[in-house]
Design an enzyme around this catalytic site. Structure first.
Site, PDB file in Angstrom:
ATOM      1  CG  ASP A  61      -5.353  -4.189  17.399  1.00  0.00           C
ATOM      2  OD1 ASP A  61      -6.496  -4.046  17.885  1.00  0.00           O
ATOM      3  OD2 ASP A  61      -4.986  -3.582  16.386  1.00  0.00           O
ATOM      4  CG  ASN A  62      -3.736  -0.117  18.006  1.00  0.00           C
ATOM      5  OD1 ASN A  62      -2.894  -0.774  17.391  1.00  0.00           O
ATOM      6  ND2 ASN A  62      -4.770   0.450  17.411  1.00  0.00           N
ATOM      7  CE  LYS A  91       2.691   1.529  11.640  1.00  0.00           C
ATOM      8  NZ  LYS A  91       2.227   2.446  12.694  1.00  0.00           N
ATOM      9  NE  ARG A 122      -0.488  -0.205   9.085  1.00  0.00           N
ATOM     10  CZ  ARG A 122      -1.182   0.889   9.125  1.00  0.00           C
ATOM     11  NH1 ARG A 122      -1.043   1.793   8.186  1.00  0.00           N
ATOM     12  NH2 ARG A 122      -2.034   1.122  10.101  1.00  0.00           N
ATOM     13  CG  ASP A 147      -0.589  -1.240   0.193  1.00  0.00           C
ATOM     14  OD1 ASP A 147      -0.526  -1.216   1.441  1.00  0.00           O
ATOM     15  OD2 ASP A 147      -0.675  -0.201  -0.506  1.00  0.00           O
ATOM     16  N   GLY A 148       0.550  -3.691   2.605  1.00  0.00           N
ATOM     17  CA  GLY A 148       1.751  -3.731   3.438  1.00  0.00           C
ATOM     18  C   GLY A 148       2.614  -2.487   3.338  1.00  0.00           C
ATOM     19  NE  ARG A 202       5.851   0.144  15.534  1.00  0.00           N
ATOM     20  CZ  ARG A 202       4.557  -0.189  15.389  1.00  0.00           C
ATOM     21  NH1 ARG A 202       3.615   0.714  15.579  1.00  0.00           N
ATOM     22  NH2 ARG A 202       4.215  -1.403  15.034  1.00  0.00           N
ATOM     23  N   GLY A 241      -2.385  -9.341  13.400  1.00  0.00           N
ATOM     24  CA  GLY A 241      -0.964  -9.575  13.095  1.00  0.00           C
ATOM     25  C   GLY A 241      -0.359  -8.416  12.336  1.00  0.00           C
TER      26      GLY A 241
HETATM   27  P1  AMP Z   1      -3.707  -0.499  12.598  1.00  0.00           P
HETATM   28  O1  AMP Z   1      -4.797   0.339  12.099  1.00  0.00           O
HETATM   29  O2  AMP Z   1      -2.347   0.026  12.240  1.00  0.00           O
HETATM   30  O3  AMP Z   1      -3.804  -0.818  14.060  1.00  0.00           O
HETATM   31  O4  AMP Z   1      -3.824  -1.868  11.804  1.00  0.00           O
HETATM   32  C1  AMP Z   1      -4.832  -2.805  12.031  1.00  0.00           C
HETATM   33  C2  AMP Z   1      -4.489  -4.079  11.297  1.00  0.00           C
HETATM   34  O5  AMP Z   1      -4.502  -3.855   9.882  1.00  0.00           O
HETATM   35  C3  AMP Z   1      -3.104  -4.624  11.608  1.00  0.00           C
HETATM   36  O6  AMP Z   1      -3.172  -6.040  11.515  1.00  0.00           O
HETATM   37  C4  AMP Z   1      -2.278  -4.041  10.502  1.00  0.00           C
HETATM   38  O7  AMP Z   1      -1.082  -4.756  10.289  1.00  0.00           O
HETATM   39  C5  AMP Z   1      -3.229  -4.155   9.318  1.00  0.00           C
HETATM   40  N1  AMP Z   1      -2.925  -3.179   8.263  1.00  0.00           N
HETATM   41  C6  AMP Z   1      -3.134  -1.849   8.323  1.00  0.00           C
HETATM   42  N2  AMP Z   1      -2.736  -1.253   7.178  1.00  0.00           N
HETATM   43  C7  AMP Z   1      -2.244  -2.218   6.377  1.00  0.00           C
HETATM   44  C8  AMP Z   1      -1.667  -2.254   5.060  1.00  0.00           C
HETATM   45  N3  AMP Z   1      -1.512  -1.147   4.333  1.00  0.00           N
HETATM   46  N4  AMP Z   1      -1.289  -3.448   4.579  1.00  0.00           N
HETATM   47  C9  AMP Z   1      -1.434  -4.563   5.296  1.00  0.00           C
HETATM   48  N5  AMP Z   1      -1.965  -4.613   6.525  1.00  0.00           N
HETATM   49  C10 AMP Z   1      -2.369  -3.467   7.076  1.00  0.00           C
HETATM   50 MG    MG Z   2      -2.282  -0.937  15.285  1.00  0.00          MG
END
Ligand code: AMP
Ligand code: MG
Length: 474
Positions: free
Chosen positions: A242-243, A107, A87, A119-120, A170, A84
């Site tokens: 998810d990507n 984002k 961030r 931390d989002g 984004r 989900g």
């Molecule tokens: P990503 O590496 O961007 O594909 O992220 C993988 C998962 O980790 C997704 O669910 C992102 O929303 C979550 N995520 C990545 N970085 C953060 C962050 N700094 N805070 C909260 N969720 C994160």
């Molecule tokens: Mg991603």
């Protein structure tokens, strides 16, 4: 912005409503005037304090209905039932004057129900990186999510150390991932799957017939997308489901890189220790991801499982031919070939083999073929000479002179790409408060086919590239 939020009208369990968390001191890094114009928005207005506050998450614009989307995914092949948007917050969907629907996402705008331990937030590094690379991809003609704006927050974000916080706006024609379908398939939620299928068809493939039609269209789109990446030496780096975008957009600019010295096994991401997402593996990973989408859609394809499996399998097996054809089309164009011949695949592979053996730079070699300077990329130019003779003979067979072919090739072989060391330099300057290198690089990358041979981005030596940080969890 003219909002019409179809995602927010889906059943409430498909997402989690959340407001962006306000930041201390919003500051504008950039508004993208080209994209704003496409969306029917005025970049001057978007640069006013009211809109900078929106891009920072301090003000929710009228008509927005902010939420975080639920999704799951296979990360490096391992099933994760709940990811989900942790961030990213979908502010809403803007309808452009041409009827196009644009997701507007912030984002890095704070925690959501899906943030888990994160931390989002985002720091200025990955924000600048995604802005530069996604817009460069667009300028190269590759389907991608876009960057409408970037702002600093005035807050610190804690990673290896304290870093300046930032938020990226984004924009995309949707954020429907294979992982979005997986989330609901794993929960046997057929109603949600039906709604996602309808939405994906409406937003990406109008005219596609039901779930099988969606699978066919998404399979083709992935084949064409990855063929395009391959033709540019682009390594995505984290092709988790998810990507993987159901609409065939490039999404998630984490540990991606454009290859320097060509080698099929190249990996740049320091987190990809097994080389799962190496350059040459990308076509297979894309079909693996498509197969995950297929298995999600089975109950919608046919009530009889065996019949559904048979129909879906046929589509997934069709990927190989679609990909091979798309790949050959892209590389034919790179070599200035207008017609098709049996031997073309061999011609391309011989060149790539020579490049790998000599450590030739991918971008400079192909551009060099168009400009008559490719030999400079080879330690032993003789290795290229024999190939060039065969290439010229092949051109003669379709009545094209090398000069005619080369003129066409200038449109298929970029002169400049966002090399990682340049992005790193722009980030280092930005952390110190100087965004001029970011703006200069962004401006140059907007016209990647036009830079003359003496452009500084073309003449500078190329240091060995590695994406050292993961940029995940950023
Ligand atoms: P990503 O590496 O961007 O594909 O992220 C993988 C998962 O980790 C997704 O669910 C992102 O929303 C979550 N995520 C990545 N970085 C953060 C962050 N700094 N805070 C909260 N969720 C994160
Ligand atoms: Mg991603």
């Amino acid at each position: 912005m003219r909002f019409d939020n179809s995602y927010a009208r889906l059943p409430a369990h498909m997402f989690a409503r959340v407001l962006p968390t306000p930041v201390a001191a919003p500051g504008l890094i950039a508004v993208n005037p080209h994209l704003a114009a496409e969306m029917g928005l005025d970049p001057q207005v978007l640069s006013t304090p009211d809109w900078i506050a929106v891009f920072a998450g301090n003000r929710v614009p009228d008509g927005a209905d902010p939420l975080a989307q639920a999704y799951a995914g296979h990360q490096f092949g391992n099933w994760v039932p709940q990811l989900g948007d942790g961030r990213a917050i979908l502010l809403g969907e803007h309808l452009g004057p041409d009827g196009r629907r644009w997701d507007i996402q912030l984002k890095g705008s704070g925690r959501t129900a899906f943030s888990r331990m994160g931390d989002g937030r985002a720091w200025v590094g990955p924000v600048i990186r995604e802005y530069l690379v996604s817009e460069a991809m667009h300028a190269l003609g590759v389907p991608t999510t876009r960057a409408l704006a970037a702002v600093t927050t005035g807050d610190l974000v804690y990673r290896e150390g304290a870093m300046p916080g930032a938020v990226l706006t984004r924009v995309a024609t949707s954020h429907l991932r294979v992982g979005t379908f997986q989330f609901f398939a794993a929960r046997q939620d057929l109603d949600a799957l039906r709604r996602l299928t309808d939405m994906a068809i409406a937003r990406h493939y109008p005219g596609a017939d039901g779930a099988l039609g969606l699978l066919q269209a998404a399979t083709r789109a992935q084949a064409e997308l990855v063929a395009q990446w391959m033709s540019l030496g682009f390594i995505h780096g984290v092709m988790n489901t998810d990507n993987a975008h159901v609409g065939g957009l490039t999404i998630d600019y984490g540990p991606c890189a454009f290859m320097d010295a060509y080698h099929p096994d190249r990996v740049f991401s320091s987190i990809d220790q097994m080389g799962r997402y190496a350059y040459a593996n990308q076509p297979q990973i894309a079909v693996w991801n498509v197969a995950q989408l297929a298995s999600c859609l089975l109950p919608l394809i046919h009530p009889d499982e065996a019949a559904a499996v048979e129909a879906a399998t046929e589509v997934v097996h069709g990927y190989a031919d679609l990909y091979q054809a798309a790949w050959l089309d892209r590389f034919r164009a790179k070599l200035g070939l207008a017609s098709m011949q049996e031997s073309d695949r061999q011609l391309v592979e011989t060149l790539l083999g020579a490049m790998a053996g000599q450590g030739a730079d991918f971008t400079r070699t192909f551009r060099g073929l168009a400009e008559g300077t490719a030999g400079a990329e080879f330690a032993d130019p003789a290795a290229l000479q024999a190939w060039i003779a065969g290439w010229h003979a092949r051109l003669a067979a379709e009545g094209r002179s090398p000069a005619q072919a080369q003129a066409a090739m200038l449109r298929s072989n970029p002169a400049i790409i966002p090399r990682n060391h340049r992005i790193e330099a722009a980030i280092t300057a930005a952390v110190a408060g100087d965004f001029a290198p970011f703006h200069a690089l962004n401006a140059a990358l907007a016209a990647p086919f036009d830079a003359p041979p003496d452009h500084p981005l073309r003449t500078a030596p190329i240091p060995a590239e590695i994406v050292r940080r993961t940029f995940c969890g950023t």
